[in-house]
Design a protein around this motif. Structure first.
Motif, mmCIF file in Angstrom:
data_model
loop_
_atom_site.group_PDB
_atom_site.id
_atom_site.type_symbol
_atom_site.label_atom_id
_atom_site.label_comp_id
_atom_site.label_asym_id
_atom_site.label_seq_id
_atom_site.Cartn_x
_atom_site.Cartn_y
_atom_site.Cartn_z
ATOM 1 N N ASN A 60 0.805 -1.146 -0.068
ATOM 2 C CA ASN A 60 0.121 -0.108 0.038
ATOM 3 C C ASN A 60 0.817 1.087 -0.171
ATOM 4 O O ASN A 60 0.567 2.255 -0.653
ATOM 5 N N SER A 61 1.818 1.466 0.993
ATOM 6 C CA SER A 61 2.816 2.469 0.824
ATOM 7 C C SER A 61 3.780 2.404 -0.179
ATOM 8 O O SER A 61 3.638 1.526 -0.826
ATOM 9 N N LEU A 62 4.351 3.522 -0.170
ATOM 10 C CA LEU A 62 5.400 3.695 -1.532
ATOM 11 C C LEU A 62 6.313 2.165 -1.123
ATOM 12 O O LEU A 62 6.780 1.735 -2.082
ATOM 13 N N PHE A 63 6.938 2.182 -0.183
ATOM 14 C CA PHE A 63 7.928 1.001 0.114
ATOM 15 C C PHE A 63 7.366 -0.321 0.010
ATOM 16 O O PHE A 63 7.761 -1.162 -0.531
ATOM 17 N N GLY A 64 5.879 -0.248 0.265
ATOM 18 C CA GLY A 64 5.178 -1.687 0.462
ATOM 19 C C GLY A 64 5.020 -1.950 -1.217
ATOM 20 O O GLY A 64 5.276 -3.253 -1.595
ATOM 21 N N ARG A 65 4.883 -0.969 -1.822
ATOM 22 C CA ARG A 65 4.650 -1.127 -3.319
ATOM 23 C C ARG A 65 6.089 -1.597 -4.133
ATOM 24 O O ARG A 65 5.945 -2.315 -5.128
ATOM 25 N N MET A 66 6.745 -0.879 -3.767
ATOM 26 C CA MET A 66 8.281 -1.220 -4.290
ATOM 27 C C MET A 66 8.730 -2.670 -3.950
ATOM 28 O O MET A 66 9.228 -3.195 -4.826
ATOM 29 N N MET A 67 8.463 -2.941 -2.542
ATOM 30 C CA MET A 67 8.946 -4.372 -2.289
ATOM 31 C C MET A 67 7.651 -5.320 -3.139
ATOM 32 O O MET A 67 8.040 -6.437 -3.649
ATOM 33 N N GLY A 68 6.698 -4.961 -3.345
ATOM 34 C CA GLY A 68 5.657 -5.795 -4.055
ATOM 35 C C GLY A 68 6.213 -5.850 -5.354
ATOM 36 O O GLY A 68 6.055 -7.034 -6.218
ATOM 37 N N ILE A 69 7.101 -4.861 -5.963
ATOM 38 C CA ILE A 69 7.530 -4.909 -7.516
ATOM 39 C C ILE A 69 8.568 -5.899 -7.419
ATOM 40 O O ILE A 69 8.943 -6.711 -8.060
ATOM 41 N N ILE A 70 9.638 -5.751 -6.588
ATOM 42 C CA ILE A 70 10.785 -6.115 -6.710
ATOM 43 C C ILE A 70 10.809 -7.618 -6.218
ATOM 44 O O ILE A 70 11.547 -8.717 -6.752
ATOM 45 N N GLU A 71 9.786 -7.933 -5.419
ATOM 46 C CA GLU A 71 9.558 -9.433 -4.831
ATOM 47 C C GLU A 71 8.237 -10.004 -5.496
ATOM 48 O O GLU A 71 7.702 -10.807 -5.034
ATOM 49 N N GLY A 72 8.050 -9.236 -6.776
ATOM 50 C CA GLY A 72 6.665 -9.603 -7.374
ATOM 51 C C GLY A 72 6.676 -10.948 -7.907
ATOM 52 O O GLY A 72 7.567 -11.770 -8.247
ATOM 53 N N GLY A 73 5.327 -11.429 -8.301
ATOM 54 C CA GLY A 73 4.984 -12.725 -8.744
ATOM 55 C C GLY A 73 4.802 -13.646 -7.671
ATOM 56 O O GLY A 73 5.172 -13.599 -6.202
ATOM 57 N N ASP A 74 4.136 -14.780 -8.018
ATOM 58 C CA ASP A 74 3.890 -15.920 -7.202
ATOM 59 C C ASP A 74 4.890 -17.110 -7.288
ATOM 60 O O ASP A 74 6.146 -16.928 -7.592
ATOM 61 N N ILE A 75 4.500 -18.268 -6.854
ATOM 62 C CA ILE A 75 5.438 -19.317 -6.552
ATOM 63 C C ILE A 75 6.402 -19.745 -7.834
ATOM 64 O O ILE A 75 7.381 -20.143 -8.134
ATOM 65 N N THR A 76 5.549 -19.510 -9.031
ATOM 66 C CA THR A 76 6.012 -20.014 -10.543
ATOM 67 C C THR A 76 7.222 -18.998 -10.833
ATOM 68 O O THR A 76 8.003 -19.132 -11.818
ATOM 69 N N LYS A 77 7.530 -17.836 -10.198
ATOM 70 C CA LYS A 77 8.654 -16.881 -10.534
ATOM 71 C C LYS A 77 9.491 -17.241 -9.304
ATOM 72 O O LYS A 77 10.627 -16.308 -9.475
ATOM 73 N N ALA A 78 9.781 -18.072 -8.759
ATOM 74 C CA ALA A 78 10.736 -18.441 -7.570
ATOM 75 C C ALA A 78 11.992 -18.969 -8.475
ATOM 76 O O ALA A 78 12.005 -19.632 -9.268
ATOM 77 N N ASN A 79 13.249 -18.053 -8.213
ATOM 78 C CA ASN A 79 14.508 -18.418 -8.746
ATOM 79 C C ASN A 79 15.363 -19.482 -8.142
ATOM 80 O O ASN A 79 15.471 -19.301 -6.881
ATOM 81 N N PRO A 80 16.038 -19.966 -8.503
ATOM 82 C CA PRO A 80 17.267 -21.045 -7.637
ATOM 83 C C PRO A 80 17.934 -20.034 -6.990
ATOM 84 O O PRO A 80 18.371 -18.757 -7.237
#
Lengths: 162, 162, 162
Positions: A60-80
Motif C-alpha cells: 500500500n505504502s510507497l515502500f510496500g509497493r516497491m517491495m511488491g514489485i521487486i519481490e513480485g510474482g507468485d511461486i512460479t517466479k521463484a529463482n534458484p
C-alpha cells in the motif's frame, strides 16, 4: 483413518527462503512427511511468503509497493539460489525437471495441500512487507505469531528452518 | 564398543548447500556428533551433492552437461556463501584456516567417514542434475528418497537443514 | 520462578548467517521461545558472529584485518540476504519496520538478553576470523566448541540451523 490428529507424529517447517531449490526441498519434505502419516505444519515468513502468494500486486505504502514489485510474482517466479540471473536458472531447472518427469513447485504445493499439510503465514512478515490475506492463496489456514509456531515445534519429531 | 547401533542416539543432517562455510559447519557438526557416540546420517541434495562428488564431468543431456560445467568440480572447489567471486573467498579462507592449523573440508569429510558417519545422496537431485553413482565418492552408502530421510529424522535427537 | 533451569524445555539455535532477515528470524524465535519459558541457547559461528560483535576493528594478521574490513561493523550493519546492494535493502527494511513499529535487530537482541537467552561464540570461527573476546559484546556467556553445542542440541525440544 481413525487415528486422531493429536496422536500423529508432528513435523514443523519454517520457510524463510523464496528460492526455487529451497522451496522444492521444503515441499518435498512436507509431502514426504505427510505421506508418512505425519501431521505437518509449514510457517512461511519473509521471502518464503512467495510460496503462498497469489500472482497479484502487493503493498500500500510507497515502500510496500516497491517491495511488491521487486519481490513480485507468485511461486512460479521463484529463482534458484544460484544462477538466478535473468530467470536463467529457473528456466534451466524447469527444463531438466520436466525432462525427468519430476513434479514442479505448483504441483508439489498442491500435493502438500491434498495431503493435509497446514500452511501458516507469519504475522510480522505480512505486516512489514504489506502482504494481506487477499494476496495469499485460499488454502492458507491462518496468520500466526512466533509463539504459535514454537508450540508446534515443541511437539514435533523434527523441525527445519529452510 | 558393544553398544548396538539401534541404541545410539541419532542425528540427521540434510545438506542442500554447496557453500564452503555451510559444508564446513555440516561436517563439523557431523564429526562432533559422531565423536560424541551418535549415529549420524547425512543426506546430500541439490548443490550439496558437490560435497560427495568426485572431480569429474557429470551429465549426459545438453542441460545436464551444462549443469556439470557450471557446477563443476568436487568439494575442493566449494566457495564460501559470501565473497565467492573468482575463488577469492575460498583462497582467503583456505589461507586463514591453514595459518591456524584448522582442518580443511577434505580432511573433515574423511574424519566423518572414519567416525562412521553415513552419507546418502538424494534420488531426485541426482536424476535432475544427471549425477550418477560413478560420479560420487565410493563412501556414499546409498541413494535414497525423502521417505527414507524422514524415517531417520523421526528417530533423531536433532536434525538440521543446512 | 522456582522451576529449575534443568527442568525447563530447551531450544538450541545455531546462527551461521549474518544476514538481516536470518538474524531477525533467529532472535524472534529465541525471544519467542524464552518468553514461552524455554531455556534457549544460541551458538554464533562464521558470519553469524556479526550479531554479537562490538562495532570495532577485528583481526591481527594481514588476512584477519582484511576480513575485519570486508566483514566490518556490528549487528546494525547486517544486510538482508537479498537486495543488500549499497545497503539499500537494509535501509528499506529499516524504514518499513519502523513504519509498522516492529522492533529492530538491536532491540530484539536486547530483548533476548533480558529474557535470559544464552549466547555462545564458536571457538573455531573466532580463531579463523581472528575475532577476540574483546571484540564481542559483554553478554556473550562463553566461547565453546562443537561438542558443547551438540550436548545442548541433544537435550533440546527443537534446534535450528539458521
Amino acid at each position: 483413518m481413525k487415528q486422531k490428529t493429536e496422536e500423529r507424529k508432528k513435523a514443523t517447517i519454517i520457510v524463510i527462503s523464496g528460492d526455487f531449490d529451497k522451496l522444492f526441498a521444503a515441499f518435498t519434505i512436507a509431502t514426504g512427511a505427510a505421506a508418512s502419516n505425519m501431521d505437518v505444519s509449514m510457517f512461511f515468513t519473509f521471502w518464503g511468503l512467495r510460496a503462498i502468494k497469489k500472482n497479484m500486486r502487493t503493498g500500500n505504502s510507497l515502500f510496500g509497493r516497491m517491495m511488491g514489485i521487486i519481490e513480485g510474482g507468485d511461486i512460479t517466479k521463484a529463482n534458484p539460489s544460484k544462477y538466478g540471473f535473468l530467470g536463467l536458472g529457473r528456466w534451466m531447472f524447469g527444463k531438466m525437471m520436466k525432462n525427468k518427469n519430476v513434479a514442479g513447485l505448483v504441483e508439489l504445493r498442491q500435493m502438500a495441500i491434498d495431503l493435509g499439510v497446514k500452511m501458516y503465514s507469519c504475522e510480522t512478515s505480512k505486516e512489514v512487507m504489506e502482504i494481506e490475506d487477499k494476496n495469499l492463496i485460499d488454502e492458507v489456514v491462518d496468520t500466526v505469531g512466533v509463539t504459535s509456531m514454537i508450540k508446534h515445534a515443541q511437539k514435533s519429531e523434527f523441525s527445519y528452518f529452510i
